[in-house]
Design a protein around this motif. Structure first.
Motif, PDB file in Angstrom:
ATOM      1  N   GLN A 147      -7.312   8.112  10.130  1.00 56.05           N
ATOM      2  CA  GLN A 147      -6.087   8.898  10.186  1.00 56.05           C
ATOM      3  C   GLN A 147      -4.919   7.950  10.417  1.00 56.05           C
ATOM      4  O   GLN A 147      -5.094   6.742  10.479  1.00 56.05           O
ATOM      5  CB  GLN A 147      -6.177   9.919  11.318  1.00 56.05           C
ATOM      6  N   ASP A 148      -3.700   8.504  10.520  1.00 58.33           N
ATOM      7  CA  ASP A 148      -2.531   7.657  10.742  1.00 58.33           C
ATOM      8  C   ASP A 148      -2.713   6.796  11.988  1.00 58.33           C
ATOM      9  O   ASP A 148      -3.214   7.275  13.015  1.00 58.33           O
ATOM     10  CB  ASP A 148      -1.280   8.519  10.916  1.00 58.33           C
TER      11      ASP A 148
ATOM     12  N   ARG B  87      -0.925   2.794   9.043  1.00 56.99           N
ATOM     13  CA  ARG B  87      -1.461   3.730   8.051  1.00 56.99           C
ATOM     14  C   ARG B  87      -0.604   4.983   8.090  1.00 56.99           C
ATOM     15  O   ARG B  87      -0.515   5.648   9.127  1.00 56.99           O
ATOM     16  CB  ARG B  87      -2.919   4.087   8.341  1.00 56.99           C
ATOM     17  N   ASP B  88       0.052   5.277   6.985  1.00 57.33           N
ATOM     18  CA  ASP B  88       0.932   6.434   6.854  1.00 57.33           C
ATOM     19  C   ASP B  88       0.369   7.308   5.748  1.00 57.33           C
ATOM     20  O   ASP B  88       0.555   7.020   4.577  1.00 57.33           O
ATOM     21  CB  ASP B  88       2.351   5.955   6.534  1.00 57.33           C
ATOM     22  N   ASN B  89      -0.342   8.375   6.144  1.00 53.07           N
ATOM     23  CA  ASN B  89      -1.119   9.180   5.215  1.00 53.07           C
ATOM     24  C   ASN B  89      -2.127   8.274   4.508  1.00 53.07           C
ATOM     25  O   ASN B  89      -2.942   7.664   5.178  1.00 53.07           O
ATOM     26  CB  ASN B  89      -0.204   9.912   4.236  1.00 53.07           C
ATOM     27  N   ASN B  90      -2.036   8.124   3.204  1.00 49.36           N
ATOM     28  CA  ASN B  90      -2.998   7.284   2.495  1.00 49.36           C
ATOM     29  C   ASN B  90      -2.379   5.963   2.039  1.00 49.36           C
ATOM     30  O   ASN B  90      -2.816   5.365   1.051  1.00 49.36           O
ATOM     31  CB  ASN B  90      -3.577   8.025   1.289  1.00 49.36           C
ATOM     32  N   THR B  91      -1.359   5.509   2.773  1.00 51.01           N
ATOM     33  CA  THR B  91      -0.714   4.237   2.463  1.00 51.01           C
ATOM     34  C   THR B  91      -0.821   3.295   3.649  1.00 51.01           C
ATOM     35  O   THR B  91      -0.514   3.668   4.774  1.00 51.01           O
ATOM     36  CB  THR B  91       0.774   4.440   2.117  1.00 51.01           C
TER      37      THR B  91
ATOM     38  N   ASN C 129      -2.670   1.594  -1.386  1.00 51.49           N
ATOM     39  CA  ASN C 129      -3.242   2.917  -1.157  1.00 51.49           C
ATOM     40  C   ASN C 129      -4.635   2.802  -0.557  1.00 51.49           C
ATOM     41  O   ASN C 129      -5.413   1.929  -0.941  1.00 51.49           O
ATOM     42  CB  ASN C 129      -3.309   3.711  -2.467  1.00 51.49           C
TER      43      ASN C 129
ATOM     44  N   THR D  31      -7.985   5.418   0.977  1.00 48.15           N
ATOM     45  CA  THR D  31      -8.571   6.730   1.254  1.00 48.15           C
ATOM     46  C   THR D  31      -9.778   6.580   2.174  1.00 48.15           C
ATOM     47  O   THR D  31     -10.520   7.533   2.386  1.00 48.15           O
ATOM     48  CB  THR D  31      -9.005   7.422  -0.056  1.00 48.15           C
TER      49      THR D  31
ATOM     50  N   THR E 286       7.720   3.544   9.623  1.00 49.45           N
ATOM     51  CA  THR E 286       7.601   3.923   8.218  1.00 49.45           C
ATOM     52  C   THR E 286       8.637   3.219   7.352  1.00 49.45           C
ATOM     53  O   THR E 286       8.585   3.296   6.135  1.00 49.45           O
ATOM     54  CB  THR E 286       7.757   5.448   8.049  1.00 49.45           C
TER      55      THR E 286
END
Length: 242
Positions: A96-97, A167-171, A185, A187, A225
């Motif tokens: 996760q983030d 980690r910001d979402n999937n980035t 990216n 996942t 971010t």
């Protein structure tokens, strides 16, 4: 800084810890001055104290300091059994983030000096680590996929540098001294049985970091971010100037 400090540029530690705007997401806080203890539970009441082991009697040093008049010294040894590193029994969730950040001061030109290494099972390639390559920060994930900054060297010599892995979402984003370097990216659903600071776990080909580290923190949120201004012991801020 993590600890309360005097007004002398944050250089002298006093009793207690600072208020943190991201306190509720803080899960590891290592000032690395005087001892190796995690103080995250003093800042975030929902955090449990993580066990931190020191290999090869690694300990505090007063030779270089960003905050607190001290830091921890890492000797760059490439032999796993004798390298100086800190091992955090984490159980942290990197699927996760998250944000991992620290200050470091390298004392010699080096390639493959590992700053941070976190794996669940290195043999199956479940995890990631980061090392210094010349003047850039590289990320290696799943033991074989490399991400790096191909631009000019950006790590400052003979001074303190701040690095943040986010980690910001999937980035996945890398910031050095507050400046965005690159992203990719992801996942992956990463968990971690332990994390190493200052060396690479279980891999003799990884060089240990050569220099000083302090103020290591891990948050379970994307703290940064976009570009930001890291803390400074000599900020260019003047009160009530014309």
């Amino acid at each position: 800084p993590i600890l309360n400090t005097t007004n002398d540029g944050g250089r002298v530690a006093t009793v207690g810890v600072r208020t943190d705007a991201f306190a509720s997401n803080l899960v590891l806080a290592l000032p690395l001055v005087g001892n190796k203890e995690d103080v995250s539970n003093q800042i975030n009441s929902g955090s449990t104290t993580k066990s931190v082991a020191a290999n090869d009697s690694i300990g505090p040093s007063d030779v270089q300091s960003n905050f607190y008049e001290g830091s921890f010294y890492f000797d760059g040894n490439t032999t796993e059994t004798s390298a100086k590193y800190l091992e955090v029994a984490s159980g942290l969730n990197f699927s996760q983030d998250f944000t991992v950040e620290m200050w470091f001061y390298k004392t010699t030109t080096q390639d493959y000096g590992v700053l941070f290494d976190c794996w669940n099972d290195q043999t199956s390639g479940d995890g990631w680590y980061s090392w210094i390559a010349g003047g850039a920060i590289d990320i290696i994930k799943d033991s074989s996929t490399y991400y790096y900054d191909s631009s000019d060297s950006v790590i400052l010599d003979d001074t303190w540098n701040h690095v943040a892995y986010v980690r910001d979402n999937n980035t996945f984003k890398v910031f050095l001294n507050g400046v965005f370097q690159y992203s990719f990216n992801i996942t992956d659903s990463w968990t971690s049985t332990k994390c190493w600071i200052g060396s690479g776990q279980g891999n003799g080909s990884m060089a240990g970091f050569y220099g000083y580290i302090q103020d290591v923190r891990i948050y379970q949120t994307a703290k940064y971010t976009e570009n930001f201004i890291p803390a400074s012991t000599n900020p260019d801020i003047l009160p009530y100037t014309p």
